[in-house]
Design a protein around this motif. Structure first.
Motif, mmCIF file in Angstrom:
data_model
loop_
_atom_site.group_PDB
_atom_site.id
_atom_site.type_symbol
_atom_site.label_atom_id
_atom_site.label_comp_id
_atom_site.label_asym_id
_atom_site.label_seq_id
_atom_site.Cartn_x
_atom_site.Cartn_y
_atom_site.Cartn_z
ATOM 1 N N LEU A 143 0.816 -1.217 0.000
ATOM 2 C CA LEU A 143 0.000 0.000 0.000
ATOM 3 C C LEU A 143 0.849 1.266 0.000
ATOM 4 C CD1 LEU A 143 -2.734 -1.060 2.589
ATOM 5 C CD2 LEU A 143 -2.878 -1.127 0.103
ATOM 6 N N MET A 144 2.134 1.130 0.219
ATOM 7 C CA MET A 144 2.998 2.317 0.244
ATOM 8 C C MET A 144 3.112 2.910 -1.163
ATOM 9 S SD MET A 144 6.031 0.911 2.748
ATOM 10 C CE MET A 144 7.152 2.261 2.353
ATOM 11 N N PRO A 145 3.284 4.227 -1.250
ATOM 12 C CA PRO A 145 3.489 4.849 -2.571
ATOM 13 C C PRO A 145 4.717 4.216 -3.221
ATOM 14 C CG PRO A 145 3.145 6.518 -0.883
ATOM 15 C CD PRO A 145 3.288 5.233 -0.164
ATOM 16 N N SER A 146 4.626 3.978 -4.527
ATOM 17 C CA SER A 146 5.693 3.284 -5.237
ATOM 18 C C SER A 146 7.033 3.992 -5.088
ATOM 19 C CB SER A 146 5.350 3.162 -6.728
ATOM 20 O OG SER A 146 4.146 2.448 -6.866
ATOM 21 N N GLU A 147 6.975 5.327 -5.233
ATOM 22 C CA GLU A 147 8.242 6.052 -5.165
ATOM 23 C C GLU A 147 8.845 5.999 -3.776
ATOM 24 O OE1 GLU A 147 4.866 8.815 -4.284
ATOM 25 O OE2 GLU A 147 5.323 7.272 -5.776
ATOM 26 N N LYS A 148 7.925 5.971 -2.747
ATOM 27 C CA LYS A 148 8.423 5.886 -1.371
ATOM 28 C C LYS A 148 9.053 4.503 -1.111
ATOM 29 C CE LYS A 148 6.985 9.957 0.213
ATOM 30 N NZ LYS A 148 7.934 10.969 0.716
ATOM 31 N N LEU A 149 8.350 3.474 -1.623
ATOM 32 C CA LEU A 149 8.885 2.123 -1.433
ATOM 33 C C LEU A 149 10.234 1.997 -2.147
ATOM 34 C CD1 LEU A 149 8.590 -0.751 -0.390
ATOM 35 C CD2 LEU A 149 7.256 -1.320 -2.416
ATOM 36 N N GLU A 150 10.297 2.546 -3.376
ATOM 37 C CA GLU A 150 11.553 2.520 -4.122
ATOM 38 C C GLU A 150 12.655 3.226 -3.346
ATOM 39 O OE1 GLU A 150 13.674 1.876 -7.942
ATOM 40 O OE2 GLU A 150 12.166 0.920 -6.729
ATOM 41 N N GLU A 151 12.268 4.306 -2.726
ATOM 42 C CA GLU A 151 13.226 5.094 -1.949
ATOM 43 C C GLU A 151 13.704 4.325 -0.710
ATOM 44 O OE1 GLU A 151 12.597 8.848 0.919
ATOM 45 O OE2 GLU A 151 11.850 9.144 -1.134
ATOM 46 N N GLN A 152 12.753 3.551 -0.123
ATOM 47 C CA GLN A 152 13.062 2.865 1.134
ATOM 48 C C GLN A 152 13.783 1.525 0.946
ATOM 49 O OE1 GLN A 152 12.611 3.819 4.378
ATOM 50 N NE2 GLN A 152 12.125 5.830 3.474
ATOM 51 N N LEU A 153 13.669 0.976 -0.253
ATOM 52 C CA LEU A 153 14.227 -0.371 -0.462
ATOM 53 C C LEU A 153 15.687 -0.517 -0.032
ATOM 54 C CD1 LEU A 153 12.660 -1.663 -3.812
ATOM 55 C CD2 LEU A 153 12.359 -2.603 -1.518
ATOM 56 N N PRO A 154 16.553 0.429 -0.319
ATOM 57 C CA PRO A 154 17.951 0.246 0.102
ATOM 58 C C PRO A 154 18.113 0.114 1.615
ATOM 59 C CG PRO A 154 17.781 1.957 -1.575
ATOM 60 C CD PRO A 154 16.373 1.623 -1.182
ATOM 61 N N ARG A 155 17.148 0.655 2.373
ATOM 62 C CA ARG A 155 17.216 0.503 3.832
ATOM 63 C C ARG A 155 16.312 -0.637 4.308
ATOM 64 N NH1 ARG A 155 14.859 4.455 6.376
ATOM 65 N NH2 ARG A 155 15.941 4.066 8.334
ATOM 66 N N LEU A 156 15.173 -0.785 3.614
ATOM 67 C CA LEU A 156 14.164 -1.761 4.061
ATOM 68 C C LEU A 156 14.680 -3.202 3.936
ATOM 69 C CD1 LEU A 156 11.346 -2.591 4.981
ATOM 70 C CD2 LEU A 156 10.537 -2.316 2.636
ATOM 71 N N VAL A 157 15.191 -3.512 2.757
ATOM 72 C CA VAL A 157 15.632 -4.899 2.536
ATOM 73 C C VAL A 157 16.757 -5.292 3.494
ATOM 74 C CG1 VAL A 157 16.680 -6.488 0.886
ATOM 75 C CG2 VAL A 157 14.819 -4.983 0.157
ATOM 76 N N PRO A 158 17.810 -4.469 3.629
ATOM 77 C CA PRO A 158 18.837 -4.845 4.612
ATOM 78 C C PRO A 158 18.288 -4.921 6.031
ATOM 79 C CG PRO A 158 19.678 -3.162 3.124
ATOM 80 C CD PRO A 158 18.213 -3.262 2.847
ATOM 81 N N GLY A 159 17.332 -4.015 6.336
ATOM 82 C CA GLY A 159 16.740 -4.042 7.685
ATOM 83 C C GLY A 159 15.994 -5.344 7.961
ATOM 84 N N ILE A 160 15.266 -5.802 6.958
ATOM 85 C CA ILE A 160 14.538 -7.087 7.125
ATOM 86 C C ILE A 160 15.531 -8.241 7.208
ATOM 87 C CG2 ILE A 160 12.936 -8.696 6.012
ATOM 88 C CD1 ILE A 160 11.513 -6.298 7.115
ATOM 89 N N LEU A 161 16.538 -8.198 6.330
ATOM 90 C CA LEU A 161 17.517 -9.298 6.323
ATOM 91 C C LEU A 161 18.272 -9.378 7.643
ATOM 92 C CD1 LEU A 161 19.004 -8.992 2.708
ATOM 93 C CD2 LEU A 161 17.305 -10.626 3.536
ATOM 94 N N ALA A 162 18.474 -8.217 8.251
ATOM 95 C CA ALA A 162 19.216 -8.205 9.519
ATOM 96 C C ALA A 162 18.462 -8.923 10.625
ATOM 97 C CB ALA A 162 19.506 -6.756 9.933
ATOM 98 N N LEU A 163 17.136 -9.018 10.469
ATOM 99 C CA LEU A 163 16.325 -9.657 11.523
ATOM 100 C C LEU A 163 16.612 -11.147 11.653
ATOM 101 C CD1 LEU A 163 12.891 -7.888 10.962
ATOM 102 C CD2 LEU A 163 14.482 -7.529 12.834
ATOM 103 N N TYR A 164 17.123 -11.739 10.568
ATOM 104 C CA TYR A 164 17.426 -13.167 10.642
ATOM 105 C C TYR A 164 18.446 -13.453 11.743
ATOM 106 C CZ TYR A 164 14.959 -14.314 6.281
ATOM 107 O OH TYR A 164 14.011 -14.523 5.331
ATOM 108 N N LYS A 165 19.278 -12.449 12.020
ATOM 109 C CA LYS A 165 20.334 -12.655 13.022
ATOM 110 C C LYS A 165 19.837 -12.397 14.440
ATOM 111 C CE LYS A 165 23.822 -11.167 9.666
ATOM 112 N NZ LYS A 165 24.832 -10.139 9.347
ATOM 113 N N LYS A 166 18.617 -11.841 14.557
ATOM 114 C CA LYS A 166 18.131 -11.450 15.888
ATOM 115 C C LYS A 166 17.181 -12.484 16.493
ATOM 116 C CE LYS A 166 18.688 -6.486 15.105
ATOM 117 N NZ LYS A 166 18.065 -5.163 15.162
ATOM 118 N N HIS A 167 17.252 -13.681 15.959
ATOM 119 C CA HIS A 167 16.485 -14.812 16.509
ATOM 120 C C HIS A 167 14.973 -14.609 16.425
ATOM 121 C CE1 HIS A 167 20.322 -16.248 17.897
ATOM 122 N NE2 HIS A 167 20.514 -15.125 18.579
ATOM 123 N N VAL A 168 14.535 -13.728 15.518
ATOM 124 C CA VAL A 168 13.093 -13.641 15.273
ATOM 125 C C VAL A 168 12.708 -14.874 14.454
ATOM 126 C CG1 VAL A 168 11.283 -12.264 14.166
ATOM 127 C CG2 VAL A 168 13.182 -11.137 15.331
#
Length: 1648
Positions: A253-278
């Motif tokens: 539901l996020m605006p496309s341009e906002k999601l595009e803007e956030q991807l460089p931070r969002l994807v690494p942020g999600i990937l980092a969760l794998y290390k936090k035992h979630v």
């Protein structure tokens, strides 16, 4: 008024919510729901009011009410008015937010009420809840959760509110300080986002189709900012998990341009969760949603994150899926979905990442990469289309990996490739070959061995998946047909693919069949264009050879034959008709057998016949030559497969036999001789078989080739001078010689008999001995090679058989016979006498067997040497057990045992063959001159073997004897005397064989006397029956049997033979075996028999002496002699003998018992002894009363000694089988006396002196028998019945436990009843005399005797035999007379007897009906019956009589009986309950006519009781109620109720009580609605029942009644009284009762 009653019910139920039992709480909830179904608004209002008024009610109880409100709302939402909805919404809102603290279950229940109301009244709910959702004020936790759940349950109703909710909520995100509030905001955002997506996906159905994603984008992004940038950084794992769950749906539901803007931070942020035992699954799911959202709008920055994504996701696939972690598999699948998304967008980069991973040698990395490859091959086919060659070439290294896990993964990838056209590319064949290699994997050598990792795969698993994959791609993937056909044929012949043959053949058969259906042109293989394909000859040779071991490799034989059949056109055009006829029966033969049941030789013969017929049908000499050449080429492939190679040799022999080109035959034979691996036994055997089969049609060529081979360089090189000095066990030369010798044997065996005779001595034997006898410098050197010896023996055996089976054998003089026999005897002599090492001894004797029958006959010295050598070689061997333990060449005990038995069998066959040459008394005498010393040997095992061989020889002599003239069998006596002593040998097997010898000798004598060979003599045939006696180790039986055997021999021995027999028998007296000489013991008895009449005064002394001698020397023959002595004495002085024996101390020891048993041998004497003992039993009183000092006024009964001793004596005599006739003569007297003796000894004690004796003997375990007086009497009675021919009575009573019951003071009469029943069934004719003797005892002074007699007579009345024997009237009068007996038990038994007349003599009941009924009614009114035993019996007996009495007799008493028995329905004694209810059911038969109305009232009075007692704790009472209700049904005037009782109340079928009562109450209220109040009142009485199930059934009964009553009759119910009673019962200690009360309270809504 109605509302207040409903409310009253609801309040009662809600008051009960404080019950702590969860099942009761569940029932209260159900009852409230039930009330809500009838009056939803009233119940909802009542719940609302109750919760408001009971503000202090604890929350666990409030939860029950709130859950009920939720259920009522859900089920009646469409019928509620707005005002009620408003009240409920307001209440739920208050309940949910009353406590600021989170009380999860309570507030969740309230929230669920709001969500349920929101299904229709979304605006009302939102209006109420939004009042508590104010800007700037942090809302209650459950306000947000309710919003979230509403958005899921009512998407179209809720989404229009979401914009304003989001607007109010966003500022609150920064106010949330506590993790649980942050989590619920995340939960709400997750579900809001999912609802919006669903709304947008279904705009065509939405109420407002103008809603767009943009409406929510900014709010969602703002929320994302907080969640991702602030909350995701929390240390609390639960909060991070909630954020992750929300981010995935929000990304769409996020605006496309906002999601595009956030991807460089969002994807690494999600990937980092794998290390936090979630929990990885939720992270992966969210990541996948983010990737899908990014791909959907064509993100340009996602590729910058690709490396990080791949390096994070790839290890997750490589990690093993842990079955113990619930979400592990889900995460695995979600990660694969991520790879699918990436493969569709970045195929080149993905492959660039994955394919180098395939070169990594780490197992997990390679397996994980292969799993991903399979996924993208299957899920991104269009993107991978142009990458196929690249992907195929990258599989090179995985194909070489030895790991089973990698192999499985590779096979799965290949399967995916097959479905998507990869295998049609260049390099696809490598993949197919790989699968076939895996199909051929050898089985695991250690299937049970645990590997370090529990999930490690076995080779078997890889093989199984490969087999399934091969079959799958060859049968279901049409595009693979062109790839696999005929390519798969290339793998049929190479030996390394042997393990894959079965799946290969099945796949090829499917492909070939498919091609056949398409037409001959597509099916025919063009071998010239397929250079690598095996030739037709190679295919046929291979498939036929592997079929010889048909069950290996999962049934390769059937698969190979089926393939061969379907390939017939591609093998040879002439084979279709033949193979279609011959091969299917072969396959059926395999399927009808198993590996164990199939005969290998028979199966090989079938295959060789098929081959012979095939080659004959082809009839193309060039093809056959090519075929035989191909088979020779394949021989070396089968090194290591001895069975298949052996069969292939036979196939070569068959082919060469059919081949008409003699040059080719000789060339092939030469090649076989030159290339054979002579060290291997199977190869030697196969080569010899090949030569033999070939010789059928090419005898001259075969012999010539064998001769030529000896002259060849190959042979000379192996058999050089110096080879003699090598180690012979490994000598190649010896193996070649062995093979050549064997070849000659097989040639003689198979070659045409008319041709072979002339070649045997000149060609065959000359060469055989040339190879066997090695000469060095002209000196013969004895070979030590075992194999060479065995081959020579086998060859000579086959040569001898060939001669004897020839039609010209009679005229053929075998000049080398003596030489061959001498060689065989030499072999036998060299075998050690203390070991059974090799089969040489056995095989040499078999050869001798065939040689002996050939001409010329043996000389006398040769004859003697042959027999003596063979006998000493076998009979002198140690016992079998010793042979098994000693070392030898034979590897294990089982093989040694088989070899031993085969050796003995070979000896027997040889001796029979020798005897056949001289089938005369002289020849027989000569044979036993050799066997005699062995038969008399001091060693058991030697005697055993000798006598066994003798029996076999004599049977053979008898069977083969053909007497043309009557001649004397002059040595019969000597031979019989040789075996007679052995009839009592210490070994049972010798005894049995000795009798067989005597049996055959006597029949041989009869034959010589002129009787036909099939004549059967009655006297001689007795010997067969006497053999059983020899099997028993008891010396007495042995002696009697030997005596009888001697009688048979004496009757059939000719007079002129008697002296020779006696002379030899006298010699037998010196036999060291005691059994053979014990006859002398009878001399004492002979003297006593002659002169015993004058020894009256000495009888006690003699008896004492006999007893003391038995104690000193307890040997069987002495015991037998002593018994004979006692018998002789008793026949002369019976009174003195009985008195003397009765004076023996009790308990009788075994010697005294043996002496008593001696008195049972002669019926007349035995009868007199029994009468004497009966007199002793009856003369004295059975017991004496002794006052016990310690027990005050009570007394104990002590048995008197003389009757006790006489009882024991009776038992001993009657336990002897010989006493039968005497017992039969005194049957009634013995029976009555012992029956009364049993009754008088129940509970009677032993005298003090015997008690101490009993204890001492018990402690020393010396007592031969229990001396308890009652047990003695019971055992005597049992023995008397057995010997009196009534053993069926004994068995019947014993199986029912009757003998033990008789000893019990409490159950004695039951045991007597079992005895009477058995007597009536099995000994009816004996009853009149028994009854005559027994009737006077009904007036005995002893209670016990009256009880026993009454019980016996009462049970006899249960049988028709009483009427048949005209005993009924007297027995009935006697039973009636006992009704005034002072003993309660006697009165009860008397009534039982009168009742039993209904079963035993039903036709007589009508005649005596009035008298019998009066007795029963008197019994029910018995005043001296404190435990109601008499009343119980009266009711039970009356039930039996009712079917047979006149109606006029019963009607006058009907009402009296019904009223009298009614109180027993609820009696604590279950037997009284059951009997009274059964009787009530039986009374209904007489209610018609004048009594109908009166009795109908009785039925109505008892109906509730009967229905409730269907829940009685006792099964017999339930059974009685079912019967009574079935009987009452027809009298109730309601057909439906009657049918129900008949259909559902089966005695042997369980009843679903609730359903049944529901239907019963339905019929009751339809037919008798006016009875409602009466039925309820009766049920109220049972609210106080002692039985839990009945207390529970009563309120349930009421509940079903009110459920089915119509409105008109509802007023009958006194609701206040009923509620009051139910309220009391709600406090019952049993949860099941409280549950039923709650259920009923819910149903009372029907009557309010």
């Amino acid at each position: 008024m109605m509302e207040s009653r409903v409310k009253k019910l609801a309040v009662t139920l809600m008051d009960a919510t404080t019950d702590k039992d969860p099942l009761v709480q569940e029932q209260i909830y159900n009852a409230l729901c039930y009330l809500g179904e009838s009056e939803p608004e009233e119940i909802l209002n009542s719940c609302d009011e109750y919760l408001r008024q009971h503000d202090k009610l604890a929350y666990p109880h409030r939860i029950i009410i709130l859950k009920a409100m939720e259920a009522v709302l859900k089920n009646n939402i469409d019928y509620l008015d707005k005002s009620t909805a408003k009240i409920v919404i307001f209440l739920a809102s208050n309940e949910m937010t009353k406590s600021k603290e989170i009380i999860y279950d309570w507030q969740q229940a309230a929230s669920n009420v709001l969500v349920a109301a929101g299904g229709r009244f979304i605006n009302k709910v939102m209006e109420e809840v939004l009042t508590k959702f104010q800007p700037g004020i942090l809302p209650h936790y459950f306000i947000m959760q309710t919003f979230a759940n509403l958005s899921v349950s009512n998407v179209f109703g809720m989404v229009p509110f979401l914009n304003s909710i989001l607007g109010t909520m966003l500022p609150m995100l920064g106010m949330a300080k506590q993790d649980h509030m942050k989590s619920v905001f995340c939960y709400a955002l997750q579900h809001f986002s999912e609802s919006i997506q669903e709304y947008l996906a279904n705009l065509d159905k939405a109420p407002d189709p103008t809603v767009r994603k943009d409406t929510f984008s900014n709010e969602i992004f703002n929320a994302y900012d907080v969640l991702f940038n602030i909350w995701l950084q929390s240390r609390e794992a639960k909060l991070r998990l909630a954020v992750v769950k929300a981010l995935g749906p929000m990304s769409h539901l996020m605006p496309s341009e906002k999601l595009e803007e956030q991807l460089p931070r969002l994807v690494p942020g999600i990937l980092a969760l794998y290390k936090k035992h979630v929990e990885a699954f939720y992270v992966t799911k969210s990541l996948c949603q983010i990737l899908e959202a990014s791909v959907n709008f064509g993100s340009r920055t996602l590729d910058t994150q690709l490396d990080a994504l791949l390096s994070t996701l790839h290890p997750q696939i490589c990690a093993p899926v842990e079955s113990s972690v619930p979400l592990s598999l889900k995460n695995h699948n979600e990660v694969l979905r991520c790879f699918t998304v990436l493969a569709c967008t970045f195929p080149d980069r993905l492959l660039g990442f994955l394919l180098p991973k395939l070169e990594n040698h780490h197992e997990r990395i390679r397996v994980g990469t292969l799993i991903i490859m399979r996924q993208i091959i299957n899920c991104a086919p269009s993107q991978m289309e142009i990458k196929k060659p690249f992907i195929l070439s990258s599989m090179k290294l995985p194909l070489q990996d030895s790991s089973n896990k990698v192999k499985r993964a590779v096979v799965q990838v290949i399967s995916a490739m097959a479905h998507h056209g990869y295998l049609e590319q260049a390099g696809g064949e490598v993949m197919i070959e790989y699968i076939i290699h895996q199909c051929a994997l050898p089985p695991d050598t250690h299937p049970g061995k645990q590997t370090p990792e529990a999930d490690d795969l076995t080779s078997d698993s890889v093989q199984n998946i490969s087999v399934r994959t091969l079959f799958l791609i060859s049968t279901t993937v049409d595009r693979m047909d062109e790839v696999l056909w005929p390519y798969l044929l290339e793998f049929v012949t190479p030996i390394e693919f042997t393990g894959a043959l079965t799946p290969l053949c099945r796949s090829l058969m499917h492909l070939a069949t498919k091609r056949q259906e398409e037409g001959e042109t597509t099916f025919l293989i063009h071998y010239d264009t397929h250079a690598n394909l095996p030739s037709p000859c190679a295919l046929m040779a291979r498939l036929l050879t592997v079929s010889s071991q048909p069950y290996l490799g999962d049934g390769r034989g059937a698969a190979a034959l089926r393939l061969l059949n379907v390939l017939h056109l591609n093998i040879h055009p002439m084979l279709g008709k033949l193979w279609n006829k011959k091969i299917p029966p072969l396959v059926e033969h395999l399927e009808a057998n198993t590996e164990k049941s199939l005969s290998s030789k028979e199966w090989e013969d079938k295959l060789l016949l098929l081959l012979r017929e095939t080659l004959t049908a082809i009839s193309d000499n060039a093809w056959i030559c090519q075929f035989s050449t191909e088979m020779c080429k394949q021989l070396n492939s089968y090194n290591g497969f001895p069975s298949e190679k052996n069969f292939l040799y036979k196939c070569i022999g068959t082919a060469l036999g059919v081949c008409s080109n003699k040059e080719v035959v000789q060339k092939q034979l030469q090649e076989l001789l030159e290339t054979a691996r002579y060290q291997e036994e199977a190869e030697r055997e196969g080569l010899a078989s090949c030569f033999g089969i070939c010789a059928i049609n090419h005898l001259d060529e075969t012999l010539a080739k064998l001769e030529d081979f000896v002259k060849s360089d190959v042979f000379k090189k192996s058999v050089g001078l110096f080879s003699i000095f090598k180690d012979r066990s490994d000598n190649e030369a010896e193996k070649i010689k062995s093979t050549l010798i064997l070849c000659y044997g097989y040639v003689a065996r198979y070659a045409p008999k008319e041709l072979v005779l002339s070649r045997i001595e000149a060609d065959i034997l000359r060469n055989v001995f040339h190879y066997f006898n090695t000469r060095v410098l002209g000196i013969k050197v004895e070979t030590k090679d075992l194999m060479l010896k065995l081959c020579l023996i086998r060859s000579i055996c086959m040569i001898s058989q060939a001669i004897s089976s020839s039609a010209q054998s009679g005229a053929f003089v075998f000049s080398r016979k003596a030489e061959l026999l001498a060689q065989m005897l030499e072999f036998i002599k060299t075998e050690p006498l203390d070991l059974l090492r090799t089969p040489i001894r056995q095989r040499a004797m078999i050869s001798c067997t065939y040689l002996v029958i050939l001409e010329p006959p043996l000389s006398e010295p040769d004859h003697v040497e042959l027999i003596d050598t063979c006998l000493s070689s076998v009979l002198a061997l140690p016992p079998l057990d010793v042979l098994k333990e000693r070392d030898g060449h034979v590897p294990d005990a089982l093989h040694k045992e088989t070899l031993y038995h085969d050796t003995v069998s070979a000896l027997k066959d040889l001796l029979k063959s020798v005897l056949q040459k001289d089938l005369t008394p002289r020849g027989l005498q000569s044979m036993f001159e050799h066997l005699g010393p062995w038969i008399r040997s001091s060693k058991e095992h030697e005697r055993e073997r000798a006598v066994e061989v003798s029996a076999t020889l004599l049977e053979f002599y008898r069977d083969k004897l053909n007497v043309s003239t009557v001649v004397p069998f002059y040595n019969l006596g000597v031979l019989v005397a040789l075996f007679s002593p052995r009839c009592s040998d210490s070994l049972a097997s010798i005894r049995l064989h000795a009798v067989d010898c005597a049996y055959y000798l006597l029949y041989i004598q009869l034959c010589y006397e002129g009787f036909a060979q099939d004549y059967r003599d009655e006297v001689v045939e007795r010997l067969k029956d006497l053999k059983k006696g020899l099997e028993d180790p008891d010396f007495t039986i042995l002696f009697n049997t030997c005596y009888n055997i001697a009688m048979v021999i004496g009757k059939r021995l000719p007079p002129d033979q008697l002296m020779s027999l006696l002379l030899m028998m006298f010699e037998g007296l010196a036999d060291p075996d005691q059994n053979c000489s014990r006859a002398a013991a009878v001399m004492i008895n002979a003297i006593l028999k002659e002169r015993g009449g004058v020894l009256l005064e000495k009888v006690p002394v003699i008896m004492a002496l006999i007893h003391s001698k038995l104690q000193e020397v307890d040997e069987e023959h002495l015991r037998k002699a002593a018994q004979q002595t006692v018998y002789i004495l008793a026949s002369q002085h019976r009174t003195a003998v009985v008195s003397s024996l009765l004076g023996s101390s009790l308990p009788f020891d075994s010697h005294t018992c043996a002496m008593w048993k001696a008195l049972a041998t002669e019926p007349t004497l035995t009868s007199q002894i029994l009468e004497l003992l009966l007199d002793k039993v009856n003369r004295d009183v059975p017991y004496k009363e002794n006052k016990s000092f310690l027990l005050g006024s009570t007394s104990e009964r002590i048995a008197t000694p003389l009757p006790l001793a006489a009882t024991c004596a009776l038992h001993e005599i009657m336990s002897a089988p010989e006493s039968g006739a005497a017992v039969l003569g005194l049957y009634p007297h013995l029976f009555v006396a012992l029956l009364l003796r049993v009754s008088c000894t129940v509970g009677v004690q032993l005298p003090k002196n015997l008690q101490s004796k009993e204890r001492k003997s018990a402690s020393r375990s010396q007592g031969p028998r229990n001396l308890d007086p009652c047990s003695c009497a019971v055992e005597a009675l049992s023995a008397m019945l057995t010997q009196g021919g009534s053993d069926e009575v004994v068995k019947s009573v014993g199986s029912a436990g009757g003998w033990e019951l008789m000893k019990s003071p409490e159950r004695h009469h039951d045991g007597i009843a079992l005895l009477a029943r058995a007597m009536a069934k099995h000994a009816g004719p004996k009853l009149p005399l028994i009854a005559k003797n027994l009737f006077p005892m009904l007036n005995s002074v002893y209670d016990s005797q009256r009880i026993t007699t009454t019980a016996f007579v009462a049970e006899l009345l249960n049988s028709s035999v009483v009427s048949d024997l005209i005993l009924l009237e007297s027995m009935m009068d006697n039973m009636t007379g006992r009704q005034k007996d002072p003993c309660t038990l006697v009165r009860m038994l008397a009534l039982r007897g009168l009742g039993n007349i209904a079963a035993g003599s039903p036709d007589k009941v009508r005649k005596h009906g009035a008298q019998l009924l009066a007795s029963m009614v008197n019994g029910m009114d018995d005043k001296d019956d404190p435990d109601n035993l008499v009343a119980l019996e009266a009711m039970s007996s009356l039930s039996k009589l009712l079917d047979h009495v006149e109606e006029r007799d019963i009607r006058s008493m009907l009402l009296h009986i019904a009223i009298r028995i009614r109180p027993f329905f609820d009696n604590e004694n279950h037997e009284l309950r059951a009997s009274s209810i059964v009787l009530f059911g039986n009374l209904t038969k007489f209610s018609a006519g004048n009594c109908e109305d009166v009795f109908f009232e009785q039925i109505l009075n008892g109906l509730v009781t009967l229905l409730l007692h269907l829940q009685d704790p006792r099964p017999e009472v339930i059974k009685a109620c079912k019967f009574a209700l079935r009987m009452c049904g027809p009298n109730m005037g309601c057909e439906g109720l009657c049918d129900m009782f008949l259909n559902h109340l089966h005695e042997d079928r369980s009843l679903h009580y609730g359903e049944f009562m529901n239907d019963v109450c339905k019929h009751l209220m339809q037919n008798y609605p006016e009875m409602l109040n009466r039925l309820i009142s009766t049920n109220l009485f049972y609210f106080k029942s002692n039985w839990v199930d009945i207390r529970a059934a009563a309120p349930m009964f009421i509940g079903f009644l009110v459920l089915h009553v119509d409105e008109e009759h509802c007023k009958q119910v006194d609701l206040d009284q009923l509620l009051c009673s139910l309220n009391v019962l709600l406090k019952d200690p049993a949860p099941v009762v409280r549950m039923k009360v709650a259920e009923t309270l819910g149903r009372l809504v029907r009557v309010v």
